[in-house]
Design a protein around this motif. Structure first.
Motif, PDB file in Angstrom:
ATOM      1  N   ILE A  98     -80.280  42.147 -49.742  1.00 46.93           N
ATOM      2  CA  ILE A  98     -80.904  41.322 -49.436  1.00 46.93           C
ATOM      3  C   ILE A  98     -82.145  42.238 -49.110  1.00 46.93           C
ATOM      4  O   ILE A  98     -82.644  42.866 -48.808  1.00 46.93           O
ATOM      5  CB  ILE A  98     -80.518  40.786 -48.007  1.00 46.93           C
ATOM      6  N   GLY A  99     -82.931  41.589 -49.918  1.00 51.44           N
ATOM      7  CA  GLY A  99     -84.222  42.903 -50.448  1.00 51.44           C
ATOM      8  C   GLY A  99     -84.923  42.447 -51.584  1.00 51.44           C
ATOM      9  O   GLY A  99     -84.765  41.689 -52.271  1.00 51.44           O
ATOM     10  N   GLY A 100     -86.237  43.283 -51.868  1.00 46.60           N
ATOM     11  CA  GLY A 100     -86.513  43.830 -53.444  1.00 46.60           C
ATOM     12  C   GLY A 100     -85.348  44.411 -54.495  1.00 46.60           C
ATOM     13  O   GLY A 100     -84.681  44.528 -53.695  1.00 46.60           O
ATOM     14  N   GLY A 101     -86.227  44.582 -55.072  1.00 45.07           N
ATOM     15  CA  GLY A 101     -85.593  45.025 -56.510  1.00 45.07           C
ATOM     16  C   GLY A 101     -84.953  46.735 -55.648  1.00 45.07           C
ATOM     17  O   GLY A 101     -83.647  46.645 -56.514  1.00 45.07           O
ATOM     18  N   SER A 102     -85.711  46.840 -54.864  1.00 48.01           N
ATOM     19  CA  SER A 102     -84.622  48.255 -54.602  1.00 48.01           C
ATOM     20  C   SER A 102     -82.997  48.457 -53.885  1.00 48.01           C
ATOM     21  O   SER A 102     -81.937  48.837 -54.182  1.00 48.01           O
ATOM     22  CB  SER A 102     -85.636  49.061 -53.175  1.00 48.01           C
ATOM     23  N   MET A 103     -83.368  46.844 -52.643  1.00 48.71           N
ATOM     24  CA  MET A 103     -81.557  46.962 -52.367  1.00 48.71           C
ATOM     25  C   MET A 103     -81.096  45.428 -53.258  1.00 48.71           C
ATOM     26  O   MET A 103     -79.558  45.877 -53.311  1.00 48.71           O
ATOM     27  CB  MET A 103     -82.223  45.728 -50.753  1.00 48.71           C
ATOM     28  N   MET A 104     -81.330  45.317 -53.903  1.00 50.26           N
ATOM     29  CA  MET A 104     -80.742  44.950 -55.458  1.00 50.26           C
ATOM     30  C   MET A 104     -79.853  45.331 -56.140  1.00 50.26           C
ATOM     31  O   MET A 104     -78.709  45.677 -56.319  1.00 50.26           O
ATOM     32  CB  MET A 104     -81.566  44.264 -56.375  1.00 50.26           C
ATOM     33  N   ASP A 105     -80.803  46.850 -56.406  1.00 49.61           N
ATOM     34  CA  ASP A 105     -79.778  48.066 -56.988  1.00 49.61           C
ATOM     35  C   ASP A 105     -78.900  48.498 -56.321  1.00 49.61           C
ATOM     36  O   ASP A 105     -78.194  48.929 -56.389  1.00 49.61           O
ATOM     37  CB  ASP A 105     -81.240  49.313 -57.440  1.00 49.61           C
ATOM     38  N   MET A 106     -79.241  48.977 -54.544  1.00 52.77           N
ATOM     39  CA  MET A 106     -78.370  49.502 -54.084  1.00 52.77           C
ATOM     40  C   MET A 106     -76.916  48.662 -54.245  1.00 52.77           C
ATOM     41  O   MET A 106     -75.906  49.553 -53.946  1.00 52.77           O
ATOM     42  CB  MET A 106     -78.681  49.174 -53.031  1.00 52.77           C
ATOM     43  N   ALA A 107     -77.306  46.953 -53.640  1.00 51.71           N
ATOM     44  CA  ALA A 107     -76.210  47.148 -53.324  1.00 51.71           C
ATOM     45  C   ALA A 107     -75.174  46.651 -55.145  1.00 51.71           C
ATOM     46  O   ALA A 107     -74.156  46.662 -54.895  1.00 51.71           O
ATOM     47  CB  ALA A 107     -76.745  45.444 -53.299  1.00 51.71           C
ATOM     48  N   LYS A 108     -75.818  46.681 -56.050  1.00 53.96           N
ATOM     49  CA  LYS A 108     -75.133  46.335 -57.470  1.00 53.96           C
ATOM     50  C   LYS A 108     -74.185  48.105 -57.714  1.00 53.96           C
ATOM     51  O   LYS A 108     -73.179  48.067 -58.211  1.00 53.96           O
ATOM     52  CB  LYS A 108     -75.822  46.096 -58.505  1.00 53.96           C
ATOM     53  N   ALA A 109     -75.146  49.289 -57.086  1.00 53.96           N
ATOM     54  CA  ALA A 109     -74.348  50.974 -57.707  1.00 53.96           C
ATOM     55  C   ALA A 109     -73.425  50.183 -56.230  1.00 53.96           C
ATOM     56  O   ALA A 109     -72.613  51.251 -56.686  1.00 53.96           O
ATOM     57  CB  ALA A 109     -75.986  51.615 -57.127  1.00 53.96           C
ATOM     58  N   VAL A 110     -73.550  49.952 -55.082  1.00 56.05           N
ATOM     59  CA  VAL A 110     -73.130  50.469 -54.242  1.00 56.05           C
ATOM     60  C   VAL A 110     -71.263  49.770 -54.666  1.00 56.05           C
ATOM     61  O   VAL A 110     -70.218  50.235 -54.700  1.00 56.05           O
ATOM     62  CB  VAL A 110     -73.220  50.093 -52.786  1.00 56.05           C
ATOM     63  N   ALA A 111     -71.626  48.649 -55.183  1.00 58.20           N
ATOM     64  CA  ALA A 111     -70.343  47.781 -55.754  1.00 58.20           C
ATOM     65  C   ALA A 111     -69.770  48.450 -56.382  1.00 58.20           C
ATOM     66  O   ALA A 111     -68.452  48.194 -56.684  1.00 58.20           O
ATOM     67  CB  ALA A 111     -70.922  46.162 -55.883  1.00 58.20           C
ATOM     68  N   ILE A 112     -70.038  49.178 -57.663  1.00 62.48           N
ATOM     69  CA  ILE A 112     -69.930  49.723 -58.716  1.00 62.48           C
ATOM     70  C   ILE A 112     -69.079  51.100 -58.110  1.00 62.48           C
ATOM     71  O   ILE A 112     -67.987  51.318 -58.313  1.00 62.48           O
ATOM     72  CB  ILE A 112     -70.567  50.481 -59.769  1.00 62.48           C
ATOM     73  N   MET A 113     -69.689  52.280 -57.386  1.00 63.88           N
ATOM     74  CA  MET A 113     -68.793  53.468 -56.776  1.00 63.88           C
ATOM     75  C   MET A 113     -67.999  53.081 -55.821  1.00 63.88           C
ATOM     76  O   MET A 113     -66.932  54.131 -55.645  1.00 63.88           O
ATOM     77  CB  MET A 113     -70.466  53.777 -56.118  1.00 63.88           C
ATOM     78  N   LEU A 114     -67.373  51.942 -55.645  1.00 66.43           N
ATOM     79  CA  LEU A 114     -66.887  51.303 -54.328  1.00 66.43           C
ATOM     80  C   LEU A 114     -65.567  51.257 -55.430  1.00 66.43           C
ATOM     81  O   LEU A 114     -64.084  51.793 -55.038  1.00 66.43           O
ATOM     82  CB  LEU A 114     -66.749  50.266 -53.562  1.00 66.43           C
ATOM     83  N   THR A 115     -65.661  51.150 -56.940  1.00 63.01           N
ATOM     84  CA  THR A 115     -64.294  51.185 -57.174  1.00 63.01           C
ATOM     85  C   THR A 115     -64.090  52.022 -58.856  1.00 63.01           C
ATOM     86  O   THR A 115     -63.495  52.274 -59.639  1.00 63.01           O
ATOM     87  CB  THR A 115     -64.089  49.777 -57.965  1.00 63.01           C
TER      88      THR A 115
END
Ligand code: NAD
Ligand code: ZN
Length: 360
Positions: A98-115
């Protein structure tokens, strides 16, 4: 010719107040009582109960507030992933940004790196991700980057600023609630909004353009004109339009590429830490030779909204720093090829690029 087969965001909600549907939307995705939802929220909302009180937390769900003072780094993703693994009983059910481009990118990256195994920087590039990401949801609170719809997550790593561009990167669900953008400060509204305008110009003026990209690019371009030149910026209508402009701008570059402004802005960001939106504006203001119509409109928008851009930001750089900046920018080959064609190396030499940077 082998045409690319692109993934798209499979589910999207649009509407003022649609944020209230969040818990209803994610509930069926809960894997177990021990598999929480993790909300990554821009810390600008920490003291803003108007937004955070509407996030309903069950079982071990939690909010992690993240500062956006600097743009996301691969090391920051690694640390966050480790913290989440250490503090959850089972792999989370999902990540919600939830946030701007930075938070969109963090969420995508964390979701990828958890798997996916190993360190985040190993995945910077094209199609390096092996396993599908965790369920991830994007909820933008500022409009312009198109990160809510794109196939990449832009990260600064130890040696480069480059996205994790993969079929697993796009969100599984996006919630577009324009009401969430109402508190954005005016300068930031302009910088991030111009990111969208610049996406549309770079896509429409690029050599990679096809009818797919043009249709989205035209839409983003015209919506930006309406928002930044014709309308009253703070109205609900303008918020709604800019949120959709961002979406279309992002869709436009899915099949094409960005261009000169983005390549040069990445260089500024790597050496000076200049943020994406303002960096693009600083560069684009000097690109009339490449994008005459777009730059003319940009200048008119800048004037209409009394925006002052910093000047002389490269004046005090050492030769070495300038060289790094030039190498980072010229390293983004697809961007230059899109902007200038296959012979781009003849049209943009390191010397020419240096002269351009020194004007900024
Ligand atoms: P940002 O996420 O840093 O947010 C800009 C500022 O606005 C921050 O200070 C933030 O706290 C504030 N903000 C956000 N929403 C607010 C609200 N509702 N009220 C008050 N303040 C609010 O900046 P951005 O321009 O949205 O995103 C830039 C980032 O996006 C960069 O890291 C860039 O690399 C990335 N990006 C990614 C893509 C992609 O496709 N993945 C595309 C373009 C840019
Ligand atoms: Zn951009």
């Amino acid at each position: 010719m082998n045409y690319k087969n692109f993934p798209m965001v499979p589910r999207v909600v649009f509407g003022r107040g649609s944020f209230n549907q969040l818990s209803e939307i994610v509930a069926p995705k809960r894997l177990s009582m021990n598999a929480p939802f993790i909300y990554l929220v821009d810390d600008v909302f920490k003291s803003n109960s108007w937004l955070t009180s509407r996030i309903s937390l069950s079982y071990d769900d939690r909010i992690i507030y993240i500062s956006t003072k600097e743009e996301p780094k691969t090391s920051q993703v690694d640390a966050l992933v480790e913290e989440i693994i250490l503090n959850t009983k089972e792999r989370p059910s999902g990540i919600i940004g939830i946030g701007g481009g930075s938070m969109m990118d963090m969420a995508k990256a964390v979701a990828i790196m958890l798997t996916n195994e190993g360190e985040t920087h190993l995945y910077q590039g094209w199609d390096l991700v092996k396993n599908p990401a965790l369920y991830h949801v994007g909820i933008p609170t500022i409009s312009g980057t198109g990160a809510e719809v794109s196939r990449t997550t832009v990260l600064t790593g130890p040696t480069k600023k480059l996205g994790i561009n993969s079929d697993y990167t796009p969100f599984d669900q996006v919630i577009l609630d324009p009401e969430l953008t109402k508190g954005v400060p005016k300068d930031q509204w302009f910088y991030t909004g111009m990111d969208c305008f610049i996406h549309s110009v770079e896509s429409l003026e690029g050599t990679y353009l096809n009818a797919f990209s043009r249709s989205y690019g035209d839409m983003a371009y015209n919506l930006c004109k309406e928002v930044f030149l014709d309308g009253t910026p703070s109205t609900e209508e303008a918020q709604d339009k800019l949120m959709m402009a961002s979406w279309h701008g992002g869709m436009s570059i899915v099949y094409s590429q960005v261009g000169v402004a983005h390549a040069m802005s990445y260089g500024l960001s790597y050496v000076l830490g200049t943020k994406h939106g303002i960096g693009n504006c600083i560069v684009f203001d000097h690109l009339e030779d490449f994008y005459p119509e777009g730059v003319k409109l940009f200048k008119a928008m800048k004037e209409k909204h009394d925006i002052e851009l910093p000047k002389g930001i490269c004046a005090t750089l050492s030769e070495e720093e300038l060289d790094t900046m030039i190498n980072i920018a010229l390293g983004l080959e697809p961007l230059w090829e899109n902007a200038l064609g296959k012979n781009w190396k003849k049209l943009m030499t390191p010397k020419q690029l240096k002269a351009l940077y020194l004007k900024m």
